[in-house]
Each structure stands twice: as C-alpha cells, then as structure tokens.
Design a protein around this motif. Structure first.
Motif, PDB file in Angstrom:
ATOM      1  N   UNK A 179       0.830  -1.209   0.000  1.00 35.50           N
ATOM      2  CA  UNK A 179       0.000   0.000   0.000  1.00 35.50           C
ATOM      3  C   UNK A 179       0.862   1.256   0.000  1.00 35.50           C
ATOM      4  N   UNK A 180       1.917   1.268   0.797  1.00 38.49           N
ATOM      5  CA  UNK A 180       2.820   2.422   0.809  1.00 38.49           C
ATOM      6  C   UNK A 180       3.428   2.620  -0.577  1.00 38.49           C
ATOM      7  N   UNK A 181       3.840   1.545  -1.209  1.00 38.70           N
ATOM      8  CA  UNK A 181       4.445   1.646  -2.538  1.00 38.70           C
ATOM      9  C   UNK A 181       3.441   2.138  -3.577  1.00 38.70           C
ATOM     10  N   UNK A 182       2.216   1.601  -3.534  1.00 40.68           N
ATOM     11  CA  UNK A 182       1.187   2.030  -4.489  1.00 40.68           C
ATOM     12  C   UNK A 182       0.889   3.521  -4.307  1.00 40.68           C
ATOM     13  N   UNK A 183       0.782   3.960  -3.056  1.00 37.05           N
ATOM     14  CA  UNK A 183       0.544   5.370  -2.779  1.00 37.05           C
ATOM     15  C   UNK A 183       1.676   6.230  -3.333  1.00 37.05           C
ATOM     16  N   UNK A 184       2.910   5.786  -3.128  1.00 37.69           N
ATOM     17  CA  UNK A 184       4.060   6.552  -3.603  1.00 37.69           C
ATOM     18  C   UNK A 184       4.073   6.635  -5.126  1.00 37.69           C
ATOM     19  N   UNK A 185       3.828   5.523  -5.799  1.00 41.35           N
ATOM     20  CA  UNK A 185       3.863   5.525  -7.254  1.00 41.35           C
ATOM     21  C   UNK A 185       2.720   6.354  -7.842  1.00 41.35           C
ATOM     22  N   UNK A 186       1.553   6.282  -7.211  1.00 41.15           N
ATOM     23  CA  UNK A 186       0.446   7.142  -7.638  1.00 41.15           C
ATOM     24  C   UNK A 186       0.825   8.612  -7.481  1.00 41.15           C
ATOM     25  N   UNK A 187       1.496   8.938  -6.395  1.00 40.36           N
ATOM     26  CA  UNK A 187       1.884  10.323  -6.151  1.00 40.36           C
ATOM     27  C   UNK A 187       2.867  10.798  -7.203  1.00 40.36           C
ATOM     28  N   UNK A 188       3.819   9.957  -7.577  1.00 39.38           N
ATOM     29  CA  UNK A 188       4.757  10.330  -8.642  1.00 39.38           C
ATOM     30  C   UNK A 188       4.001  10.625  -9.933  1.00 39.38           C
ATOM     31  N   UNK A 189       3.090   9.738 -10.307  1.00 37.23           N
ATOM     32  CA  UNK A 189       2.373   9.896 -11.574  1.00 37.23           C
ATOM     33  C   UNK A 189       1.517  11.156 -11.584  1.00 37.23           C
ATOM     34  N   UNK A 190       0.786  11.400 -10.512  1.00 36.82           N
ATOM     35  CA  UNK A 190      -0.115  12.551 -10.505  1.00 36.82           C
ATOM     36  C   UNK A 190       0.643  13.860 -10.287  1.00 36.82           C
ATOM     37  N   UNK A 191       1.755  13.828  -9.554  1.00 42.52           N
ATOM     38  CA  UNK A 191       2.558  15.038  -9.401  1.00 42.52           C
ATOM     39  C   UNK A 191       3.232  15.394 -10.721  1.00 42.52           C
TER      40      UNK A 191
END
Length: 230
Positions: A199-211
């Motif tokens: 979950x932490x990894x998915x959140x981080x990768x989503x943040x990279x993509x949307x940022x």
C-alpha cells in the motif's frame, strides 16, 4: 518490517524518478513564460500543501481508532509531530504569491482542478478505506523531491521577480532532506505486513504519476498577460 524497508521504497521510487524530474525540468525551463508558470506553480502548490496538515491529522485520528494495531501508536505519533512541522507552510505560498503581485485571494478562492484532487484525494480514500500508513508513500515522494538548492536563486534571476517571492522554494530545499531522513527511520522501524508495504508503494507511485501530471499541466499552461498581475 526488515531494516531494508526504506531502502526498498527508495529503490522503487528511483525507477520512476526520471519521469518526475523530466516534468519538473519542463516546468522550470528558461523562457519568456517562466514568470507566469511560477505563478501557476504557486497556485497549484497552495492547493496541494494546504491539505498536508489535514491529511496527517486525519490519518493520525484513524490510527488512534485502531487500538489493537501495533503500527498505530508510532505512526500516529509521527504524523502528529510532522503535522506541527508542516503547519503554516501554505501561508508561505500566499506570502510568495503576494510578492509576485498576485492577490492571495486568487489562490484561496480558486477551485482545485481534478488533477489536484486526484493527487491529494487518493490519500483520503486510502486513509479511510484501507490503512493510514498509505500516507507515508505520499510524504516520501513530496519530501524526497525537494527543490534543488540553487533553484530559488535561478528563478529570481530569470523571472525578474523579487527574491521574497521564492521563500517556499528556498525553505523546502533546506528542510525536506531532514524530513526525508526522519521518514526513512520510521519506515525502517515499523513492522508492516506485505499488504501494508504494498500500500505504501502504491501510494508513492500514484503520487509520482499525478505530481508529474500536475507539473506538466503547469508547463503547458497558457501564457497570461503581465497586465493581469502587474
């Protein structure tokens, strides 16, 4: 969680880091539109950063409602302390905007667009419907990508705006490295199960993509006549 947990997350992020860096480079490219893009940046980042403290407070409250979760007490303690460190940073952006000639109300009254809601709003969903540890992925990306130390000075020179307009960029370049180290220590100490680690990894990768999407939208924002602001 194993002692290599923080390093594992950083390794995963390093694989997508070029995407974010390329988007930031496009946003900060040196041309006649840089001054306007910086104003767009201030507006967008105010919409993001004003959610930081409420996100951490909400995640800490959720932790405190998980009394049998061994992860909850240290995570809540970290989030409460970090919220205090971040409190008022959205006001820095209002001060910077005023130094550019932009009225603060232009930032506070603007409705956040869908891509900002996608960046921030996913964290509310995971906090409420999965586990508040998700927020660590979001924090890892935002604080692991601090502005370069010389960026504020370059922007001031190339835009002709006063140096007072770049205090948030300058301060985050100084502060976020230490915050990232604190986060790495916490992730190393927490005993996450595989689902929480994912979950932490998915959140981080989503943040990279949307940022990265946010930066690209700023990079392609239409030029605004100086007469609107000056």
């Amino acid at each position: 969680m194993s002692p290599s947990a923080a390093a594992s997350l950083r390794l995963e992020l390093s694989l997508v880091q070029p995407v974010l860096r390329a988007a930031a480079a496009r946003m900060w490219r040196s041309d006649a539109g840089l001054r306007d893009r910086y104003r767009h940046y201030l507006r967008a980042m105010h919409q993001v950063i004003r959610a930081s403290v409420p996100l951490m407070e909400r995640a800490a409250t959720r932790c405190e409602r998980l009394p049998r979760d061994p992860l909850a007490p240290p995570l809540a303690q970290y989030l409460r302390a970090h919220a205090e460190q971040e409190r008022g940073h959205d006001d820095w952006l209002l001060t910077d905007a005023a130094a550019t000639g932009t009225a603060p109300c232009e930032l506070t009254a603007a409705a956040p667009p869908a891509h900002v809601a996608a960046l921030v709003g996913a964290q509310y969903y995971w906090i409420e419907h999965s586990h508040p540890v998700a927020l660590l992925g979001y924090i890892a990306v935002l604080e692991g990508n601090a502005p370069a130390p010389g960026l504020a000075g370059r922007l001031a020179r190339e835009t002709g705006l006063p140096s007072a307009a770049f205090e948030t960029v300058r301060l985050h370049a100084d502060l976020d490295g230490g915050h990232s180290a604190d986060l790495d220590r916490l992730i190393t100490q927490l005993h996450l199960d595989p689902a929480q680690r994912s979950l932490v990894a998915v959140s981080a990768l989503h943040t990279v993509a949307t940022l990265a999407e946010l930066f690209d939208r700023i990079a392609t924002a239409p030029h605004v006549s100086e007469s609107v602001h000056d």
